[in-house]
Design a protein around this motif. Sequence first.
Motif, PDB file in Angstrom:
ATOM      1  N   PRO A  87      39.439  35.956  38.507  1.00  0.00           N
ATOM      2  CA  PRO A  87      40.195  37.227  38.192  1.00  0.00           C
ATOM      3  C   PRO A  87      41.585  36.790  38.593  1.00  0.00           C
ATOM      4  O   PRO A  87      42.236  36.254  39.587  1.00  0.00           O
ATOM      5  N   LYS A  88      42.525  37.366  37.690  1.00  0.00           N
ATOM      6  CA  LYS A  88      43.835  37.223  37.923  1.00  0.00           C
ATOM      7  C   LYS A  88      44.584  38.270  38.323  1.00  0.00           C
ATOM      8  O   LYS A  88      44.126  39.497  38.318  1.00  0.00           O
ATOM      9  N   ILE A  89      45.290  37.874  39.604  1.00  0.00           N
ATOM     10  CA  ILE A  89      46.235  39.007  40.286  1.00  0.00           C
ATOM     11  C   ILE A  89      47.224  39.600  39.420  1.00  0.00           C
ATOM     12  O   ILE A  89      48.226  38.701  39.008  1.00  0.00           O
ATOM     13  N   TRP A  90      47.436  41.019  39.429  1.00  0.00           N
ATOM     14  CA  TRP A  90      48.276  41.409  38.414  1.00  0.00           C
ATOM     15  C   TRP A  90      49.609  41.383  39.257  1.00  0.00           C
ATOM     16  O   TRP A  90      49.961  41.822  40.569  1.00  0.00           O
ATOM     17  N   ASP A  91      50.857  40.629  38.748  1.00  0.00           N
ATOM     18  CA  ASP A  91      52.053  40.541  39.447  1.00  0.00           C
ATOM     19  C   ASP A  91      52.966  41.683  38.677  1.00  0.00           C
ATOM     20  O   ASP A  91      53.219  41.345  37.369  1.00  0.00           O
ATOM     21  N   ARG A  92      53.408  42.436  39.489  1.00  0.00           N
ATOM     22  CA  ARG A  92      54.326  43.585  39.085  1.00  0.00           C
ATOM     23  C   ARG A  92      55.784  42.910  38.691  1.00  0.00           C
ATOM     24  O   ARG A  92      56.563  43.704  38.001  1.00  0.00           O
TER      25      ARG A  92
END
Length: 210
Positions: free
Chosen positions: A135-140
Motif C-alpha cells: 500500500p502506498k502512503i498518500w503524500d499531500r
Amino acid sequence: MLEWEQDYLWKFIIKTTAEPYILPYTSDHPRHIHRNIPYTALLRAARICSDVTDFNLECIRIDISLLLNRYPPQFITQQFDRFFNLNHAMPVLSELHEKIYSRLHQKLLYQPTRREKQLQTMMKDPVRTPAVLQPKIWDRQLMFPRYLFDSALSINFRQELSKWRKENYAFLSSPVKHVKVRLVANTNRTLEKFFIHKKPTREILTKIET
C-alpha cells in the motif's frame, strides 16, 4: 582522432549487421526520455568495460548509434558531458585517464540498480511483499498529474505549466506553495503496445489470492 579509432569507426560504418536498436530522436516521446538513453548506455558501458580503451571504443559505438538514430551532435555532446560531470570523471572523456576511469568503473560496478534496490527493500520485509503490491502512503505534498504528450503541441508544456503555476498558485501566501508537481507524460499508443504484453513477475503471480 587516433588511427585505431578511425579503423574502428570505419569498420562499424561498413558493417551491414550494425542495426540501430535505440529509440529514434524523432519519436513522439518527451525529451527527458531521450536524455536518459545516452546516460544509461554510458552507465552500462562503464560497468562492463574494465579497461579505459575498451570503454572508449564503446563510447564511439554509442555515439555512432545515436547519430544513426538522428540524435543531434550537440545533444549527444551535452549528454556525454552530463554523464562525466555527474560522476566527476571529465579527465576520462578528455584524455582517457586510466586511474580515474578505474575508480569510475569500481564505483558504478558496485552501485545497486533500481531493481536491486527494490529487491533489497523486499528482502528486508518479513512478509516479502513486492513493492507493487504494498500500500502506498498518500503524500499531500506531492502530485503526479498526467498529460498526453505530443511532440508537435506539448513539447514545452512542462515549462509553460511551471510558469503558470508560479504566477497563479505558487506565490508566497499560497497554501499550495510547497506542493510539488511531477508531470507524467502519456505517449500515444503504438503497435508494440497493442501486440506485445509483458508477463507479470513471479512475485505478483504467486501473491494473487485465488
